[in-house]
Design a protein around this motif. Structure first.
Motif, mmCIF file in Angstrom:
data_model
loop_
_atom_site.group_PDB
_atom_site.id
_atom_site.type_symbol
_atom_site.label_atom_id
_atom_site.label_comp_id
_atom_site.label_asym_id
_atom_site.label_seq_id
_atom_site.Cartn_x
_atom_site.Cartn_y
_atom_site.Cartn_z
ATOM 1 N N GLU A 25 0.859 -1.246 0.215
ATOM 2 C CA GLU A 25 -0.041 0.126 0.180
ATOM 3 C C GLU A 25 0.890 1.298 -0.183
ATOM 4 O O GLU A 25 0.402 2.138 -0.752
ATOM 5 N N ASN A 26 1.875 1.344 0.669
ATOM 6 C CA ASN A 26 2.892 2.414 0.828
ATOM 7 C C ASN A 26 3.912 2.329 0.401
ATOM 8 O O ASN A 26 4.975 3.493 0.223
ATOM 9 N N GLY A 27 4.930 1.207 -0.244
ATOM 10 C CA GLY A 27 5.982 1.373 -1.127
ATOM 11 C C GLY A 27 7.063 0.752 0.008
ATOM 12 O O GLY A 27 6.843 1.059 1.283
ATOM 13 N N LEU A 28 7.902 0.075 -0.710
ATOM 14 C CA LEU A 28 8.976 -0.469 -0.023
ATOM 15 C C LEU A 28 9.773 0.729 0.697
ATOM 16 O O LEU A 28 10.284 0.557 2.257
ATOM 17 N N THR A 29 10.253 1.644 0.155
ATOM 18 C CA THR A 29 11.098 2.786 0.856
ATOM 19 C C THR A 29 10.007 3.708 1.598
ATOM 20 O O THR A 29 10.607 4.250 2.530
ATOM 21 N N GLY A 30 8.709 3.484 1.473
ATOM 22 C CA GLY A 30 7.997 4.632 2.197
ATOM 23 C C GLY A 30 7.327 4.050 3.661
ATOM 24 O O GLY A 30 6.606 4.727 4.273
ATOM 25 N N THR A 31 7.760 2.926 3.966
ATOM 26 C CA THR A 31 7.236 2.077 4.908
ATOM 27 C C THR A 31 8.350 1.842 6.193
ATOM 28 O O THR A 31 9.412 1.006 5.753
ATOM 29 N N GLY A 32 8.117 2.465 7.234
ATOM 30 C CA GLY A 32 9.467 2.229 8.164
ATOM 31 C C GLY A 32 8.671 1.115 9.357
ATOM 32 O O GLY A 32 7.592 0.700 9.235
ATOM 33 N N ILE A 33 9.466 0.857 10.301
ATOM 34 C CA ILE A 33 9.302 -0.162 11.184
ATOM 35 C C ILE A 33 8.012 0.067 12.138
ATOM 36 O O ILE A 33 7.268 -0.706 12.543
ATOM 37 N N LYS A 34 8.021 1.242 12.341
ATOM 38 C CA LYS A 34 6.684 1.712 13.287
ATOM 39 C C LYS A 34 5.354 1.636 12.386
ATOM 40 O O LYS A 34 4.415 1.259 13.261
ATOM 41 N N ALA A 35 5.503 1.756 11.106
ATOM 42 C CA ALA A 35 4.255 1.524 10.558
ATOM 43 C C ALA A 35 3.731 0.150 10.265
ATOM 44 O O ALA A 35 2.701 -0.173 10.440
ATOM 45 N N LEU A 36 4.790 -0.586 10.214
ATOM 46 C CA LEU A 36 4.753 -2.018 10.252
ATOM 47 C C LEU A 36 4.060 -2.843 11.582
ATOM 48 O O LEU A 36 3.340 -3.585 11.557
ATOM 49 N N ALA A 37 4.780 -2.169 12.494
ATOM 50 C CA ALA A 37 3.960 -2.517 13.994
ATOM 51 C C ALA A 37 2.707 -1.905 14.368
ATOM 52 O O ALA A 37 1.887 -2.925 14.651
ATOM 53 N N ALA A 38 2.614 -0.898 13.700
ATOM 54 C CA ALA A 38 1.288 -0.300 13.799
ATOM 55 C C ALA A 38 0.170 -1.177 12.808
ATOM 56 O O ALA A 38 -0.826 -1.383 13.500
ATOM 57 N N ALA A 39 0.638 -1.613 11.999
ATOM 58 C CA ALA A 39 -0.120 -2.579 10.955
ATOM 59 C C ALA A 39 -0.377 -3.770 11.805
ATOM 60 O O ALA A 39 -1.751 -4.241 11.365
ATOM 61 N N CYS A 40 0.398 -4.219 12.428
ATOM 62 C CA CYS A 40 0.310 -5.520 13.184
ATOM 63 C C CYS A 40 -0.415 -5.443 14.334
ATOM 64 O O CYS A 40 -0.776 -6.596 15.048
ATOM 65 N N GLY A 41 -0.696 -4.291 15.020
ATOM 66 C CA GLY A 41 -1.299 -3.892 16.287
ATOM 67 C C GLY A 41 -0.061 -4.448 17.404
ATOM 68 O O GLY A 41 -0.361 -5.093 18.248
#
Length: 200
Positions: A25-41
């Motif tokens: 949804e957000n791109g490989l370079t545009g996605t940080g670890i915090k966004a990933l953690a938020a997506a996983c809850g």
């Protein structure tokens, strides 16, 4: 202990899917670890308890999620020659709608110098799967699997290209070549069969 391991693996699969969707949804370079953690809850620390690094997360989630995409694709694949027309007409658009973002992300990852070896491994598995599928089709349509396999690759490549770029012209030209190729090969091998397999 066993239940805990199963729960751990189930949670890891869930994280891989959510992270891959987040990247798509957000791109490989545009996605940080915090966004990933938020997506996983979860927290970033919790994410690292399942993956040793972001690279490991990317590699494992891409392989797992794209294997699921291939499973979806194969579930729709015809086992009856009479169903081929329906398959060829519907699947490119279905692929684009359901998996377009995932294919764009997959190619972004697997063409990256850091991950290209993993891409080669993934596509080796895809090649084996399509070859086995072609072998199952051979007795049903009377065309050798060595001929069917490249025809499948033409179709899949056209579907993936359309999924990534929605290039209608490319799709239609590839489908036309595919239809003509199937017709020519069907006539060729039918003729060989009628002549006792002696025609070259």
């Amino acid at each position: 202990m066993r239940a805990t391991e199963e729960q751990h693996n189930a949670r890891k699969r869930e994280m891989m899917e959510k992270c891959f969707e987040c990247y798509a949804e957000n791109g490989l370079t545009g996605t940080g670890i915090k966004a990933l953690a938020a997506a996983c809850g979860c927290t970033t620390g919790n994410l690292y308890s399942y993956f040793n690094s972001v690279d490991e997360l990317i590699i494992e989630s891409t392989a797992y999620c794209m294997e699921k995409v291939e499973d979806d694709f194969m579930e729709m694949a015809p086992t009856d020659p009479k169903d081929v027309v329906r398959f060829v007409k519907e699947v490119p658009y279905w692929t684009a709608k359901k998996h377009g973002k995932k294919y764009r992300l997959m190619y972004q990852i697997y063409t990256h110098p850091k991950y290209i070896e993993h891409g080669k491994k993934f596509f080796e598995g895809v090649n084996e799967r399509y070859t086995e599928y072609a072998k199952r089709l051979e007795p049903k349509i009377g065309i050798p699997y060595t001929v069917i396999t490249p025809l499948i690759f033409i179709f899949v490549r056209a579907c993936v290209h359309y999924a990534m770029f929605e290039d209608e012209y490319y799709l239609k030209t590839q489908m036309e070549v595919l239809k003509q190729g199937v017709a020519l090969f069907a006539d060729k091998y039918r003729s060989q069969y009628l002549n006792g397999g002696n025609e070259k």
